[in-house]
Scaffold this motif. Structure first.
Motif, PDB file in Angstrom:
ATOM      1  N   UNK A  26       0.692   9.292  -8.633  1.00 27.78           N
ATOM      2  CA  UNK A  26      -0.599   8.750  -9.041  1.00 27.78           C
ATOM      3  C   UNK A  26      -1.088   7.718  -8.046  1.00 27.78           C
ATOM      4  N   UNK A  27      -2.093   6.959  -8.473  1.00 25.03           N
ATOM      5  CA  UNK A  27      -2.670   5.925  -7.618  1.00 25.03           C
ATOM      6  C   UNK A  27      -2.589   4.575  -8.311  1.00 25.03           C
ATOM      7  N   UNK A  28      -2.495   3.532  -7.486  1.00 19.62           N
ATOM      8  CA  UNK A  28      -2.531   2.170  -7.990  1.00 19.62           C
ATOM      9  C   UNK A  28      -3.238   1.288  -6.977  1.00 19.62           C
ATOM     10  N   UNK A  29      -3.898   0.264  -7.474  1.00 17.52           N
ATOM     11  CA  UNK A  29      -4.588  -0.686  -6.598  1.00 17.52           C
ATOM     12  C   UNK A  29      -3.715  -1.927  -6.448  1.00 17.52           C
ATOM     13  N   UNK A  30      -3.386  -2.249  -5.201  1.00 13.21           N
ATOM     14  CA  UNK A  30      -2.626  -3.451  -4.892  1.00 13.21           C
ATOM     15  C   UNK A  30      -3.630  -4.539  -4.499  1.00 13.21           C
ATOM     16  N   UNK A  31      -3.530  -5.697  -5.154  1.00 12.04           N
ATOM     17  CA  UNK A  31      -4.469  -6.804  -4.913  1.00 12.04           C
ATOM     18  C   UNK A  31      -3.720  -8.011  -4.379  1.00 12.04           C
ATOM     19  N   UNK A  32      -4.398  -8.729  -3.453  1.00 10.16           N
ATOM     20  CA  UNK A  32      -3.867  -9.985  -2.919  1.00 10.16           C
ATOM     21  C   UNK A  32      -4.945 -11.054  -3.083  1.00 10.16           C
ATOM     22  N   UNK A  33      -4.583 -12.180  -3.671  1.00  8.67           N
ATOM     23  CA  UNK A  33      -5.555 -13.247  -3.928  1.00  8.67           C
ATOM     24  C   UNK A  33      -4.918 -14.597  -3.641  1.00  8.67           C
ATOM     25  N   UNK A  34      -5.763 -15.529  -3.213  1.00  6.91           N
ATOM     26  CA  UNK A  34      -5.309 -16.893  -2.952  1.00  6.91           C
ATOM     27  C   UNK A  34      -6.464 -17.849  -3.212  1.00  6.91           C
ATOM     28  N   UNK A  35      -6.110 -19.086  -3.549  1.00  8.72           N
ATOM     29  CA  UNK A  35      -7.128 -20.086  -3.816  1.00  8.72           C
ATOM     30  C   UNK A  35      -7.976 -20.327  -2.564  1.00  8.72           C
ATOM     31  N   UNK A  36      -9.327 -20.271  -2.731  1.00  2.00           N
ATOM     32  CA  UNK A  36     -10.249 -20.565  -1.657  1.00  2.00           C
ATOM     33  C   UNK A  36     -10.434 -19.444  -0.660  1.00  2.00           C
ATOM     34  N   UNK A  37      -9.860 -18.286  -0.927  1.00  7.45           N
ATOM     35  CA  UNK A  37      -9.978 -17.159  -0.005  1.00  7.45           C
ATOM     36  C   UNK A  37     -10.463 -15.933  -0.752  1.00  7.45           C
ATOM     37  N   UNK A  38     -11.173 -15.093  -0.023  1.00 11.24           N
ATOM     38  CA  UNK A  38     -11.691 -13.865  -0.616  1.00 11.24           C
ATOM     39  C   UNK A  38     -10.532 -12.897  -0.865  1.00 11.24           C
ATOM     40  N   UNK A  39     -10.536 -12.287  -2.047  1.00 15.59           N
ATOM     41  CA  UNK A  39      -9.477 -11.354  -2.433  1.00 15.59           C
ATOM     42  C   UNK A  39      -9.599 -10.054  -1.641  1.00 15.59           C
ATOM     43  N   UNK A  40      -8.439  -9.396  -1.454  1.00 17.17           N
ATOM     44  CA  UNK A  40      -8.428  -8.104  -0.751  1.00 17.17           C
ATOM     45  C   UNK A  40      -7.697  -7.072  -1.614  1.00 17.17           C
ATOM     46  N   UNK A  41      -8.199  -5.836  -1.602  1.00 17.30           N
ATOM     47  CA  UNK A  41      -7.619  -4.734  -2.371  1.00 17.30           C
ATOM     48  C   UNK A  41      -7.294  -3.565  -1.454  1.00 17.30           C
ATOM     49  N   UNK A  42      -6.289  -2.788  -1.830  1.00 16.52           N
ATOM     50  CA  UNK A  42      -5.961  -1.548  -1.120  1.00 16.52           C
ATOM     51  C   UNK A  42      -5.363  -0.569  -2.124  1.00 16.52           C
ATOM     52  N   UNK A  43      -5.643   0.686  -1.911  1.00 16.31           N
ATOM     53  CA  UNK A  43      -5.152   1.714  -2.848  1.00 16.31           C
ATOM     54  C   UNK A  43      -3.912   2.398  -2.288  1.00 16.31           C
ATOM     55  N   UNK A  44      -2.884   2.421  -3.114  1.00 14.33           N
ATOM     56  CA  UNK A  44      -1.643   3.123  -2.779  1.00 14.33           C
ATOM     57  C   UNK A  44      -1.588   4.415  -3.574  1.00 14.33           C
ATOM     58  N   UNK A  45      -1.280   5.514  -2.897  1.00 14.24           N
ATOM     59  CA  UNK A  45      -1.137   6.796  -3.584  1.00 14.24           C
ATOM     60  C   UNK A  45       0.314   7.257  -3.486  1.00 14.24           C
ATOM     61  N   UNK A  46       0.842   7.622  -4.611  1.00 14.38           N
ATOM     62  CA  UNK A  46       2.205   8.166  -4.668  1.00 14.38           C
ATOM     63  C   UNK A  46       2.076   9.653  -4.923  1.00 14.38           C
ATOM     64  N   UNK A  47       2.577  10.449  -3.968  1.00 16.07           N
ATOM     65  CA  UNK A  47       2.423  11.903  -4.046  1.00 16.07           C
ATOM     66  C   UNK A  47       3.764  12.580  -3.766  1.00 16.07           C
ATOM     67  N   UNK A  48       3.870  13.795  -4.265  1.00 15.46           N
ATOM     68  CA  UNK A  48       5.073  14.578  -4.005  1.00 15.46           C
ATOM     69  C   UNK A  48       5.819  14.894  -5.286  1.00 15.46           C
ATOM     70  N   UNK A  49       6.606  15.952  -5.243  1.00 18.89           N
ATOM     71  CA  UNK A  49       7.389  16.345  -6.414  1.00 18.89           C
ATOM     72  C   UNK A  49       8.612  15.452  -6.538  1.00 18.89           C
ATOM     73  N   UNK A  50       9.042  15.251  -7.739  1.00 16.98           N
ATOM     74  CA  UNK A  50      10.207  14.403  -8.010  1.00 16.98           C
ATOM     75  C   UNK A  50      11.171  15.143  -8.924  1.00 16.98           C
ATOM     76  N   UNK A  51      12.452  14.777  -8.872  1.00 22.39           N
ATOM     77  CA  UNK A  51      13.402  15.395  -9.801  1.00 22.39           C
ATOM     78  C   UNK A  51      13.008  15.093 -11.243  1.00 22.39           C
ATOM     79  N   UNK A  52      13.167  16.090 -12.090  1.00 19.90           N
ATOM     80  CA  UNK A  52      12.833  15.885 -13.498  1.00 19.90           C
ATOM     81  C   UNK A  52      14.032  16.087 -14.413  1.00 19.90           C
ATOM     82  N   UNK A  53      15.117  16.617 -13.860  1.00 23.80           N
ATOM     83  CA  UNK A  53      16.272  16.839 -14.725  1.00 23.80           C
ATOM     84  C   UNK A  53      17.567  16.781 -13.931  1.00 23.80           C
ATOM     85  N   UNK A  54      18.649  16.534 -14.666  1.00 18.16           N
ATOM     86  CA  UNK A  54      20.004  16.658 -14.129  1.00 18.16           C
ATOM     87  C   UNK A  54      20.553  18.015 -14.548  1.00 18.16           C
ATOM     88  N   UNK A  55      21.397  18.581 -13.713  1.00 13.37           N
ATOM     89  CA  UNK A  55      22.091  19.813 -14.115  1.00 13.37           C
ATOM     90  C   UNK A  55      23.564  19.646 -13.755  1.00 13.37           C
TER      91      UNK A  55
END
Length: 632
Positions: free
Chosen positions: A354-383
């Motif tokens: 999926x996607x998530x927005x990573x935010x960075x903020x500090x007092x007296x400074x303009x905030x910055x955002x960036x989007x991280x995307x997590x892609x690819x198949x993952x294990x779903x079971x043990x055998x």
């Protein structure tokens, strides 16, 4: 064949005699005629009778080879896998310890899929051995065959899958620079990251180590290594660069065989004015799921014109992720120290794409955002695989369980992180497993040791962990039969010593190194052997001290059912003396000994009587002499 009874050796010219006694003289000139007669006679009588049992070989199989492959599904990753299990079995399917050293030859029907280690030697007394399968990078199916003299051969199939089956070629190298804007001051450091992606931008892991060449279009701007390595099972690799104090820009290019090249630009500028805003970048901005940690966050301090600038005082920067199922930041805040123009932070990917927005903020400074995307198949079971259906209850630990991570469709997958799996056995009295085991990052499976006890039975093993479907497997342990024979006399003399032999076998196979326990009543154990030798026999020397000796021998060996044999030995009666000779006296049978005793007694009595009478006579004589002297 009476007409041939006079056949002779024509080359010697010697006569032969027929059953009728007539002599037949055949000259050497007629030997061809004789040969013709033999051929005609043999044809008339038909071919000689030969029993079929003389022509047909007698079955001599010692057992069979059972071949198991676990896991039966592998990745076509060019790796070497200890996944072939070779078990010797009896014709009834029980584990069969090798009666002698057994050389097993193995082959693969499809070398384009992979080859197999051969030969494999199973030592005497052992019943299980593993072999390596060397996979190629070409997916497919192959049949593994195992054979050995005296054993029925075994076969099993193995299938390999493309590690990138869910991705779309061609594959590209994606290049990231962090930071991409950097002050032109000598010795400042940054990083170049090279990532492997498919045609749709999905990250993929390297099936083998990838060597990437790095070039810079302007060598006066940066000092950078000429190559980097993306390790086997990894998705990206990084190297650091340093500035040379020159303002300008350069293009960093990454090249490697089999991949579309990629590039990124690094600009070196002068320091800016007072800081007014933050700039957050993600390198890489697309990651694989799986709970792994990445140094992906770069937070830079910029002025109002977007030029990098130094921090005048410590700057506390707060970080957050909008979708915690996709990724979380490792720490909620970082500090940018005075004099520095950027800092880094780490994030942890989840198991959910999926996607998530990573935010960075500090007092007296303009905030910055960036989007991280997590892609690819993952294990779903043990055998969980039980590599063998049955092992011996011998009290030893054997790696006969294999745990693999798979997709929901059952396709083997590489674990994107270290996965700790919990294990439990349904019957620790029969066998036990470690409480937990780890599938390491970049691996698809792990072998699990199972320690059996001496008690046969069935065990169900369960494997479970967070966010993956659990799995169970059942394996049986068995104890092979043992039969005992004893060689000992049925009867002996009292105080006689004698030898007893006990022989232990399982089927027709002698059992050596089996423990032997001797018990006795009514006798003494002079010397005994505590274990069986190569013939399966143990010897004892015993002494009979009572009329009935009771012997009990118990033999045991791990993997076999303990057995006991008993025998009673009777003491022989003492031999009767020979019959005494007798004399016939006046029709009476008188024993010679009695006659001798009677005569001896009679003689003794007569001697005593004689001595008595003689003494009395002497006394009377003395009395008469005294009277005569007195009268004179």
């Amino acid at each position: 064949m009476r007409h041939l009874s006079g056949i002779w050796d024509a080359s010697q010219g010697v006569d032969s005699t027929s059953p009728q006694g007539s002599h037949i003289k055949i000259s050497t000139k007629n030997h061809r005629l004789l040969l013709l007669i033999i051929i005609i006679s043999s044809s008339a009588l038909g071919p000689p009778y030969i029993p079929i049992s003389c022509l047909k070989g007698k079955g001599s199989e010692e057992g069979r080879i059972a071949l198991y492959i676990s896991p039966p599904y592998l990745l076509a990753d060019g790796g070497r896998h200890s996944c072939i299990f070779i078990q010797l079995q009896s014709l009834d399917g029980d584990p069969l310890p090798a009666p002698h050293e057994v050389w097993v030859s193995l082959s693969s029907s499809n070398l384009e899929v992979g080859s197999v280690e051969t030969p494999i030697v199973i030592p005497e007394g052992e019943y299980l051995k593993t072999a390596y399968f060397s996979a190629t990078q070409r997916p497919g199916e192959t049949v593994i065959t195992a054979s050995a003299p005296g054993f029925t051969p075994g076969r099993a199939s193995l299938r390999t899958f493309d590690p990138h089956a869910s991705t779309s070629p061609p594959y590209s190298l994606r290049v990231y620079a962090s930071p991409s804007f950097i002050p032109a001051e000598y010795g400042l450091r940054g990083n170049i990251t090279v990532q492997i992606v498919d045609s749709e931008g999905v990250p993929i892991t390297a099936a083998s180590e990838v060597e990437v060449k790095i070039t810079s279009s302007n060598t006066s701007i940066l000092k950078i290594p000429s190559s980097l390595t993306i390790r086997d099972g990894e998705n990206y690799g990084s190297i650091s660069f340093s500035t040379l104090g020159v303002v300008g820009r350069t293009t960093i290019t990454a090249l490697s065989g089999g991949f579309i090249p990629g590039n990124a630009t690094v600009s070196a500028t002068g320091f800016g004015g007072p800081p007014t805003r933050l700039s957050l970048s993600l390198t890489p901005s697309t990651l694989l799921p799986g709970g792994s940690i990445h140094d992906s966050i770069t937070i830079q301090l910029l002025d109002s014109e977007g030029v990098p600038t130094r921090a005048r005082e410590p700057v506390s920067i707060y970080l957050s992720s909008s979708n915690l199922d996709v990724a979380v930041v490792e720490r909620p805040y970082v500090t940018l120290e005075p004099g520095r123009h950027y800092t880094t932070a780490r994030l942890i990917t989840g198991f959910k794409p999926g996607k998530t927005v990573i935010a960075a903020a500090a007092q007296g400074l303009e905030t910055s955002l960036a989007t991280l995307e997590v892609r690819g198949s993952t294990p779903s079971r043990l055998y969980l695989y039980a590599a063998l259906p049955m092992i011996l209850a011998e009290g030893e630990s054997r790696e006969v369980l294999v745990l693999q991570v798979q997709s929901r469709e059952g396709i083997p997958m590489v674990s994107p992180e270290d996965v700790e799996v919990y294990l439990a056995s349904s019957s620790r009295l029969v066998g036990d497993v470690p409480s937990k085991i780890r599938i390491r990052r970049g691996e698809s499976y792990v072998k699990i040791p199972l320690r059996s006890t001496l008690i046969p039975g069935d065990i169900e093993i369960i494997a479970h962990t967070q966010d993956l479907e659990a799995s169970t497997a059942t394996i049986s342990t068995t104890a092979l039969p043992m039969n005992l024979t004893i060689e000992a006399p049925s009867a002996v003399q009292i105080n006689q010593t004698f030898t007893v032999t006990v022989t232990a076998k399982s089927g027709s196979q002698p059992l050596k190194n089996a423990s032997v326990s001797w018990g006795i009543r009514g006798g003494e154990l002079i010397s005994t052997e505590g274990s069986t030798g190569s013939s399966g026999s143990a010897y004892g020397v015993l002494k009979q001290t009572w009329e009935r000796l009771e012997l009990s021998i118990e033999v045991s060996k791990p993997g076999y059912r303990a057995s006991r044999v008993e025998k009673a030995i009777i003491a022989l009666a003492l031999p009767s003396p020979p019959p005494e000779p007798r004399l016939n006296i006046l029709g009476l049978e008188v024993p010679i000994s009695s006659l001798i005793i009677t005569i001896a007694i009679t003689i003794t009595v007569l001697i005593i009587l004689y001595l008595y009478l003689r003494r009395k006579r002497n006394k009377i004589s003395r009395e008469i002499d005294l009277k005569d002297k007195a009268a004179n």
